[in-house]
Design a protein around this motif. Sequence first.
Motif, PDB file in Angstrom:
ATOM      1  N   LYS A 111      31.911  29.609  47.223  1.00 32.90           N
ATOM      2  CA  LYS A 111      31.467  28.422  47.929  1.00 32.90           C
ATOM      3  C   LYS A 111      31.884  28.582  49.378  1.00 32.90           C
ATOM      4  CE  LYS A 111      32.741  24.458  46.280  1.00 32.90           C
ATOM      5  NZ  LYS A 111      33.177  23.348  45.446  1.00 32.90           N
ATOM      6  N   ASN A 112      30.927  28.940  50.220  1.00 35.00           N
ATOM      7  CA  ASN A 112      31.277  29.156  51.621  1.00 35.00           C
ATOM      8  C   ASN A 112      31.381  27.806  52.305  1.00 35.00           C
ATOM      9  OD1 ASN A 112      31.839  30.319  53.994  1.00 35.00           O
ATOM     10  ND2 ASN A 112      29.914  31.430  54.207  1.00 35.00           N
ATOM     11  N   ALA A 113      32.125  26.908  51.650  1.00 41.14           N
ATOM     12  CA  ALA A 113      32.199  25.547  52.172  1.00 41.14           C
ATOM     13  C   ALA A 113      33.416  25.400  53.064  1.00 41.14           C
ATOM     14  CB  ALA A 113      32.267  24.557  51.022  1.00 41.14           C
ATOM     15  N   LEU A 114      33.155  24.784  54.193  1.00 42.39           N
ATOM     16  CA  LEU A 114      34.201  24.640  55.191  1.00 42.39           C
ATOM     17  C   LEU A 114      35.380  23.834  54.652  1.00 42.39           C
ATOM     18  CD1 LEU A 114      34.264  25.668  58.096  1.00 42.39           C
ATOM     19  CD2 LEU A 114      33.798  23.323  58.814  1.00 42.39           C
ATOM     20  N   GLU A 115      35.069  22.788  53.855  1.00 44.99           N
ATOM     21  CA  GLU A 115      36.161  21.926  53.373  1.00 44.99           C
ATOM     22  C   GLU A 115      37.138  22.725  52.520  1.00 44.99           C
ATOM     23  OE1 GLU A 115      33.255  19.646  51.131  1.00 44.99           O
ATOM     24  OE2 GLU A 115      32.338  20.831  52.716  1.00 44.99           O
ATOM     25  N   ASP A 116      36.577  23.588  51.651  1.00 53.07           N
ATOM     26  CA  ASP A 116      37.426  24.392  50.780  1.00 53.07           C
ATOM     27  C   ASP A 116      38.354  25.257  51.599  1.00 53.07           C
ATOM     28  OD1 ASP A 116      36.537  23.375  48.520  1.00 53.07           O
ATOM     29  OD2 ASP A 116      35.493  25.169  47.778  1.00 53.07           O
ATOM     30  N   LYS A 117      37.802  25.838  52.651  1.00 46.17           N
ATOM     31  CA  LYS A 117      38.582  26.729  53.486  1.00 46.17           C
ATOM     32  C   LYS A 117      39.708  25.953  54.160  1.00 46.17           C
ATOM     33  CE  LYS A 117      38.120  29.884  57.328  1.00 46.17           C
ATOM     34  NZ  LYS A 117      37.215  30.630  58.186  1.00 46.17           N
ATOM     35  N   VAL A 118      39.319  24.819  54.766  1.00 47.97           N
ATOM     36  CA  VAL A 118      40.308  24.017  55.479  1.00 47.97           C
ATOM     37  C   VAL A 118      41.383  23.532  54.521  1.00 47.97           C
ATOM     38  CG1 VAL A 118      40.635  21.870  56.738  1.00 47.97           C
ATOM     39  CG2 VAL A 118      38.691  23.335  57.265  1.00 47.97           C
ATOM     40  N   LYS A 119      40.943  23.042  53.346  1.00 49.13           N
ATOM     41  CA  LYS A 119      41.872  22.498  52.370  1.00 49.13           C
ATOM     42  C   LYS A 119      42.819  23.587  51.863  1.00 49.13           C
ATOM     43  CE  LYS A 119      41.681  18.780  49.125  1.00 49.13           C
ATOM     44  NZ  LYS A 119      40.849  18.091  48.162  1.00 49.13           N
ATOM     45  N   GLY A 120      42.246  24.747  51.571  1.00 48.91           N
ATOM     46  CA  GLY A 120      43.050  25.853  51.084  1.00 48.91           C
ATOM     47  C   GLY A 120      44.119  26.241  52.079  1.00 48.91           C
ATOM     48  N   LEU A 121      43.730  26.350  53.344  1.00 44.79           N
ATOM     49  CA  LEU A 121      44.697  26.751  54.360  1.00 44.79           C
ATOM     50  C   LEU A 121      45.732  25.652  54.577  1.00 44.79           C
ATOM     51  CD1 LEU A 121      42.389  28.589  56.922  1.00 44.79           C
ATOM     52  CD2 LEU A 121      43.802  29.570  55.114  1.00 44.79           C
ATOM     53  N   GLY A 149      48.484  25.738  52.168  1.00 41.94           N
ATOM     54  CA  GLY A 149      49.433  26.821  52.334  1.00 41.94           C
ATOM     55  C   GLY A 149      48.931  28.194  51.932  1.00 41.94           C
ATOM     56  N   ALA A 150      47.610  28.361  51.789  1.00 45.19           N
ATOM     57  CA  ALA A 150      47.104  29.707  51.557  1.00 45.19           C
ATOM     58  C   ALA A 150      47.241  30.501  52.851  1.00 45.19           C
ATOM     59  CB  ALA A 150      45.642  29.644  51.125  1.00 45.19           C
ATOM     60  N   ASP A 151      47.393  31.817  52.738  1.00 47.17           N
ATOM     61  CA  ASP A 151      47.575  32.615  53.938  1.00 47.17           C
ATOM     62  C   ASP A 151      46.258  32.969  54.596  1.00 47.17           C
ATOM     63  OD1 ASP A 151      50.641  33.708  53.921  1.00 47.17           O
ATOM     64  OD2 ASP A 151      49.888  33.261  51.919  1.00 47.17           O
ATOM     65  N   ASP A 152      45.220  33.090  53.782  1.00 47.09           N
ATOM     66  CA  ASP A 152      43.934  33.501  54.346  1.00 47.09           C
ATOM     67  C   ASP A 152      42.817  33.098  53.385  1.00 47.09           C
ATOM     68  OD1 ASP A 152      42.212  34.550  56.147  1.00 47.09           O
ATOM     69  OD2 ASP A 152      43.047  36.586  56.119  1.00 47.09           O
ATOM     70  N   TYR A 153      41.601  33.178  53.882  1.00 51.08           N
ATOM     71  CA  TYR A 153      40.439  32.774  53.098  1.00 51.08           C
ATOM     72  C   TYR A 153      39.353  33.809  53.302  1.00 51.08           C
ATOM     73  CZ  TYR A 153      36.511  29.831  51.598  1.00 51.08           C
ATOM     74  OH  TYR A 153      35.409  29.324  50.974  1.00 51.08           O
ATOM     75  N   LEU A 154      38.766  34.285  52.227  1.00 49.95           N
ATOM     76  CA  LEU A 154      37.723  35.302  52.336  1.00 49.95           C
ATOM     77  C   LEU A 154      36.531  34.880  51.482  1.00 49.95           C
ATOM     78  CD1 LEU A 154      37.203  38.111  53.562  1.00 49.95           C
ATOM     79  CD2 LEU A 154      38.200  39.118  51.515  1.00 49.95           C
ATOM     80  N   PRO A 155      35.395  34.631  52.133  1.00 49.99           N
ATOM     81  CA  PRO A 155      34.241  34.205  51.329  1.00 49.99           C
ATOM     82  C   PRO A 155      33.590  35.385  50.611  1.00 49.99           C
ATOM     83  CG  PRO A 155      33.654  34.240  53.650  1.00 49.99           C
ATOM     84  CD  PRO A 155      35.107  34.616  53.570  1.00 49.99           C
ATOM     85  N   GLY A 186      41.067  25.992  41.431  1.00 52.67           N
ATOM     86  CA  GLY A 186      42.035  26.918  41.996  1.00 52.67           C
ATOM     87  C   GLY A 186      43.009  26.251  42.950  1.00 52.67           C
ATOM     88  N   LEU A 187      42.575  25.160  43.567  1.00 55.55           N
ATOM     89  CA  LEU A 187      43.463  24.485  44.522  1.00 55.55           C
ATOM     90  C   LEU A 187      44.719  23.944  43.827  1.00 55.55           C
ATOM     91  CD1 LEU A 187      40.875  22.607  46.766  1.00 55.55           C
ATOM     92  CD2 LEU A 187      42.297  24.549  47.419  1.00 55.55           C
ATOM     93  N   ASP A 188      44.574  23.576  42.528  1.00 56.50           N
ATOM     94  CA  ASP A 188      45.744  23.091  41.782  1.00 56.50           C
ATOM     95  C   ASP A 188      46.751  24.215  41.579  1.00 56.50           C
ATOM     96  OD1 ASP A 188      44.670  20.586  41.630  1.00 56.50           O
ATOM     97  OD2 ASP A 188      43.624  20.985  39.733  1.00 56.50           O
ATOM     98  N   ILE A 189      46.227  25.421  41.311  1.00 51.13           N
ATOM     99  CA  ILE A 189      47.123  26.574  41.166  1.00 51.13           C
ATOM    100  C   ILE A 189      47.871  26.808  42.474  1.00 51.13           C
ATOM    101  CG2 ILE A 189      47.205  29.081  40.816  1.00 51.13           C
ATOM    102  CD1 ILE A 189      44.912  28.821  38.891  1.00 51.13           C
TER     103      ILE A 189
END
Lengths: 226, 417
Positions: A81-91, A94-100, A59-62
């Motif tokens: 994946k309640n993984a911190l790296e995914d959250k940090v990377k996503g934000l 340029g993602a606006d928010d993250y919801l596990p 999804g990060l590629d999208i």
Amino acid sequence: MKLLIIEDQAELAANIDQYLKKEGFVSEMAANYREAVNKLGGYNYDLLLLDLMLPDGNGLDILKHVRSHFPSMGVLIISAKNALEDKVKGLELGADDYLPKPFHLSELNARLKSIYRRRNLQGEQVIKFNEIELNTDMMEATINGQHVELTKKEYELLLYMLLNRNRVLSKQSIAEHLWGDYMDAADSFDFVYQHIKNLRKKIVKAGGSDYIQNMYGSGYKFNEKR
Amino acid sequence: MKLIYKITLFYLTISFVVFLFGYLITYQVIKREIDLEQQRFLKDRLASALRMIERRPLTRPFEREKISIIPLEGEVPETGLLYSDTLVMHQSLERIEPHIKLDVVRKVGDRYYKISMYDLIIEEDDIEDGIQESLIKMYLILIGVVLLLAAISSYWLLKPFNLTLEKIKNFNLKGEEHTRFVKSSTSEFNKLNIFLNEMIRKMKKDYFALKEFTENASHEMQTPIAIARGKLELLLESDNLSDKQTMLVISAQDSIRRMSKIGSALSLLAKIENREFEQIESLNFSELVEKLLFDFKELIDLKEITVEEDIIKDVFIQMDSTLAAILVTNLLQNAIRHNKYQGEIFVFLDKQKLSITNTGDPLTLDPAQMFDRFKKNDQSRESVGLGLAIVKKICDINNFLLDYNFKNEKHCLTIRF
């Protein structure tokens, strides 16, 4: 509000679609990476709900693709994946928010609306409902034009209820919204009750109607029709 | 103690016993030789004395130093050589000294003589001293040589073993690279290496399988939970639900939430166990505790709990920051949840320890079990029963000591860094 739901679990996507329909969202669904890229090429969306784990791609590629082609599109990442790296990377991407996962649909609704408001309704930081007005910039509430002194949590609670009007909100979902991961620390359900009680009192005292309806002791509803 | 020194010590102890026996044997042999030698010497002197009497028969007793010859009257039976020990005044030393004495009655010519001769004995003390001195010196040389050899040979012999140890020490289960052991000329070490190789291969295989399972299980579980939760929320939206039905739905949602909590807590435990949080950094623990206390302030206030702090500024601890936050969060959560209304919390932090004390009802549970998974003091309580298990695990992998005691109606959890 046009929304693209990129989620490989059809059931989950259907839940989201059904729940958000009532709020005026028009959603389309994509179950995999290829489908998602196709849809993004053909239509214009206001919001994107993105599951990071897709069967045929990340999804990060999208997210990267969206950010370079549609800079104004709001993106909310949902991930199991309640993984911190995914959250940090996503934000960071340029993602606006993250919801596990798993999340409450009411929480998803509130977050999507906040993103939409931030991205699309520039300058309009006021949420208005009958006599109640919330200024999301100042985090202040007025009733009949009169300023009402609310605590931070009471303000958040009122905003959450306004965004989820006419919905049954369980104490659980409210507690999770207000305290997040910390809700387990205390008997947070009792505190939800206290907050609701205080909020009601303040609204009624300022001359507002008592919109908050108690649902059999286990939940609340912000009822427009009262 | 190193193996080689243990062996050496063992060897030296045995040598000591052997030296003791050696001492006894040597003493006896030397004593016997000396005795024989002295007897022979006295015999020689007797022969020359007899020759002297033969040439010039004595009529009166003849007394000199170390010899006395008394002519006897009449017919007396001859005797054999009779040796005995006796004490005699030594003339030049002017003191009484032990002597060996030879008594004999012999017929020389036609007379009988009683002949006694003495000689200074070599004292037993002197023999003992001599043997002792030489054996002690030999033993000291032995110790020196053995220790030196042990040091050299252990370095040389155990080199492959130490290399293997070094490899195991640096072994990282998470690492992808293959651990290679150096081949040695000692067959035992080669066997050990082969065994270790096999073990590591299996361990890695199991580890990756377990890791994959945990990740998948946690992910695969959250999605159906999310779906079920959504369905229940949609169900709540239906207009024609009765009160009872609504309550059923909401209580089902509660259970789903607990299930999801258990899933994520178990997967967190597995991740900690797999050492997936290893970004060790120097962390300002004081700031972390202050920040989390602030985050919890509202929940603390709602329960009207009084918080007292004694937090030393700038306590730095080497650990992963995510784990540190989870650790303190769980401890504070615990102290708030199991507290009374208008209770107290006392937080103490210095360079040696963090301790969190809270008021609360005494445990019904055996304190030894409180860090076990799913052990709860109150089974009906909302909590999942994994918070303190996570705390314990984090302490374990960081080598912190975790301690619990209950005094004056207060629970106290202490972590020693």
